[in-house]
Design a protein around this motif. Structure first.
Motif, PDB file in Angstrom:
ATOM      1  N   ALA A  36      20.937  -6.699   6.243  1.00  0.00           N
ATOM      2  CA  ALA A  36      20.212  -5.499   6.673  1.00  0.00           C
ATOM      3  C   ALA A  36      20.849  -4.239   6.088  1.00  0.00           C
ATOM      4  N   GLN A  37      22.168  -4.171   6.121  1.00  0.00           N
ATOM      5  CA  GLN A  37      22.858  -3.001   5.581  1.00  0.00           C
ATOM      6  C   GLN A  37      22.654  -2.873   4.080  1.00  0.00           C
ATOM      7  N   ALA A  38      22.717  -4.000   3.374  1.00  0.00           N
ATOM      8  CA  ALA A  38      22.548  -3.967   1.922  1.00  0.00           C
ATOM      9  C   ALA A  38      21.135  -3.562   1.536  1.00  0.00           C
ATOM     10  N   ILE A  39      20.150  -4.070   2.255  1.00  0.00           N
ATOM     11  CA  ILE A  39      18.754  -3.703   1.981  1.00  0.00           C
ATOM     12  C   ILE A  39      18.545  -2.221   2.253  1.00  0.00           C
ATOM     13  N   ALA A  40      19.067  -1.733   3.375  1.00  0.00           N
ATOM     14  CA  ALA A  40      18.909  -0.320   3.723  1.00  0.00           C
ATOM     15  C   ALA A  40      19.573   0.587   2.701  1.00  0.00           C
TER      16      ALA A  40
ATOM     17  N   GLY B 209      15.665  -9.649   1.196  1.00  0.00           N
ATOM     18  CA  GLY B 209      16.548 -10.421   2.047  1.00  0.00           C
ATOM     19  C   GLY B 209      15.761 -11.473   2.808  1.00  0.00           C
ATOM     20  N   LEU B 210      16.430 -12.538   3.199  1.00  0.00           N
ATOM     21  CA  LEU B 210      15.887 -13.530   4.126  1.00  0.00           C
ATOM     22  C   LEU B 210      16.905 -13.609   5.250  1.00  0.00           C
ATOM     23  N   ALA B 211      16.569 -12.984   6.370  1.00  0.00           N
ATOM     24  CA  ALA B 211      17.564 -12.774   7.421  1.00  0.00           C
ATOM     25  C   ALA B 211      16.950 -12.972   8.797  1.00  0.00           C
TER      26      ALA B 211
ATOM     27  N   LEU C   3      17.537  -6.795  11.980  1.00  0.00           N
ATOM     28  CA  LEU C   3      16.869  -5.822  11.123  1.00  0.00           C
ATOM     29  C   LEU C   3      16.490  -4.570  11.902  1.00  0.00           C
ATOM     30  N   PRO C   4      16.947  -3.392  11.453  1.00  0.00           N
ATOM     31  CA  PRO C   4      16.564  -2.142  12.118  1.00  0.00           C
ATOM     32  C   PRO C   4      15.110  -1.800  11.826  1.00  0.00           C
ATOM     33  N   ASP C   5      14.570  -0.820  12.558  1.00  0.00           N
ATOM     34  CA  ASP C   5      13.158  -0.478  12.445  1.00  0.00           C
ATOM     35  C   ASP C   5      12.766   0.055  11.069  1.00  0.00           C
ATOM     36  N   ASN C   6      13.729   0.623  10.322  1.00  0.00           N
ATOM     37  CA  ASN C   6      13.382   1.214   9.028  1.00  0.00           C
ATOM     38  C   ASN C   6      13.314   0.199   7.891  1.00  0.00           C
TER      39      ASN C   6
ATOM     40  N   ALA D  99      12.633  -6.044   3.199  1.00  0.00           N
ATOM     41  CA  ALA D  99      12.830  -5.104   2.090  1.00  0.00           C
ATOM     42  C   ALA D  99      12.735  -3.693   2.644  1.00  0.00           C
ATOM     43  N   ARG D 100      13.256  -2.728   1.895  1.00  0.00           N
ATOM     44  CA  ARG D 100      13.099  -1.322   2.305  1.00  0.00           C
ATOM     45  C   ARG D 100      11.628  -0.957   2.320  1.00  0.00           C
ATOM     46  N   SER D 101      10.927  -1.347   1.291  1.00  0.00           N
ATOM     47  CA  SER D 101       9.491  -1.098   1.183  1.00  0.00           C
ATOM     48  C   SER D 101       8.898  -2.128   0.235  1.00  0.00           C
ATOM     49  N   PHE D 102       8.033  -2.975   0.748  1.00  0.00           N
ATOM     50  CA  PHE D 102       7.437  -4.008  -0.105  1.00  0.00           C
ATOM     51  C   PHE D 102       6.578  -3.392  -1.212  1.00  0.00           C
ATOM     52  N   ARG D 103       5.903  -2.289  -0.911  1.00  0.00           N
ATOM     53  CA  ARG D 103       5.014  -1.674  -1.897  1.00  0.00           C
ATOM     54  C   ARG D 103       5.763  -1.070  -3.074  1.00  0.00           C
ATOM     55  N   SER D 104       7.004  -0.633  -2.836  1.00  0.00           N
ATOM     56  CA  SER D 104       7.768   0.025  -3.899  1.00  0.00           C
ATOM     57  C   SER D 104       8.644  -0.950  -4.692  1.00  0.00           C
ATOM     58  N   LEU D 105       8.587  -2.244  -4.361  1.00  0.00           N
ATOM     59  CA  LEU D 105       9.378  -3.228  -5.097  1.00  0.00           C
ATOM     60  C   LEU D 105       8.858  -3.383  -6.519  1.00  0.00           C
ATOM     61  N   PRO D 106       9.737  -3.726  -7.467  1.00  0.00           N
ATOM     62  CA  PRO D 106       9.268  -4.074  -8.814  1.00  0.00           C
ATOM     63  C   PRO D 106       8.305  -5.259  -8.732  1.00  0.00           C
TER      64      PRO D 106
END
Length: 297
Positions: free
Chosen positions: A135-139, A146-148, A153-156, A274-281
């Motif tokens: 969670a920290q690394a993704i944030a 991540g698969l966690a 996982l925090p709300d963001n 993920a931080r944002s699925f839409r913004s992923l490569p």
């Protein structure tokens, strides 16, 4: 505002070292130059980033915010460099994926093999981490996906449900516990355990919950996979904590039984995050869709 990548790398180095002097050394800059660059950043932003003291520096709230953004920017730049370099080697993209022990051992190998066979222009860098670390690394932007365990996982952080990840006690069929349907973890913390190596994410997770009960688990053996652990348990050497999916797989060929753990922390759900699925490569988005379809039903 204009930001220099060297300035951002320097700021990360200074923040990590909690010292301008040591940060300058890490960034391979002279102290005077590093100090001038930090002051230039503060002047350009119009806000103090560091609190300077005799024992080093501390980040201001603005400094903490800049640090988060700087890590993401540098990670993205490094990823861009890696992807562009990969073109010359015949590889077009790399996706960095972090997974907890259950995800990495029980679900990902087959799913990733299929994905990589279907996408020869993509490579995947997989690393095992505890769910809270994922969670920290993704944030922080240090990984794409991540698969966690969802509880960590925090709300963001965005997530897609993947599977159940219940932890159970695994015992020999001759063990008195084999007659029980469920136990409190407190009831078994004095038993001999068979576990994963100390470097595994699951070991850290279980040891942490034992410590909250004021106990330190006693391990007769530490091994690097669930099959080996199951064989030790079947021989009556000790008991183990495993993901239920791994325990059921082992039980098909080994004389072991499973007992559910009543404690709430044992009832976990795995999620793709993920931080944002839409913004992923695009390659990372393709992997998300593949994992979503490959999720256990």
């Amino acid at each position: 505002m204009r930001f220099d990548l060297v300035d951002l790398q320097l700021f990360i180095a200074v923040a990590d070292a909690r010292s301008i002097t040591h940060g300058a050394e890490r960034a391979h800059l002279a102290l005077a130059s590093a100090s001038a660059r930090i002051k230039g950043l503060e002047a350009g932003l119009g806000v103090a980033l560091l609190k300077r003291g005799r024992r080093g520096i501390e980040l201001t709230p603005a400094g903490e915010s800049l640090l988060d953004h700087a890590r993401i920017i540098i990670h993205n730049v490094d990823a861009m460099r890696g992807d562009l370099l990969a073109f010359s080697r015949g590889m077009k993209a790399t996706v960095r994926l972090l997974a907890n022990t259950a995800g990495l051992s029980e679900y990902l190998p087959k799913a990733l093999a299929v994905f990589l066979a279907e996408h020869p222009d993509v490579s995947i860098d997989v690393e095992e981490r505890e769910s809270a670390d994922i969670a920290q690394a993704i944030a922080a932007g240090a990984a794409d996906l991540g698969l966690a365990s969802e509880y960590a996982l925090p709300d963001n952080i965005e997530r897609i449900p993947f599977s159940e990840d219940r932890l159970v006690i695994v015992v020999s069929r001759q063990d008195e516990l084999a007659k029980r349907r469920q136990v409190d973890f407190r009831e078994v913390i004095d038993r001999d355990f068979i576990g994963l190596t100390a470097a595994s994410a699951l070991h850290a997770h279980i040891a942490g919950h034992a410590a909250r009960l004021g106990a330190r688990l006693r391990f007769r053996a530490r091994l690097n996979n669930f099959d080996s652990i199951g064989q030790m348990v079947a021989a009556g050497i000790g008991i183990a904590v495993m993901p239920e999916v791994a325990a059921k797989r082992c039980a098909r060929s080994m004389r072991i039984g499973t007992v559910r753990i009543r404690d709430p922390w044992a009832n976990r759900k795995l999620a793709i995050c993920a931080r944002s699925f839409r913004s992923l490569p695009r390659p990372a988005q393709q992997l998300v869709e593949h994992l979503r379809k490959a999720a256990p039903r």
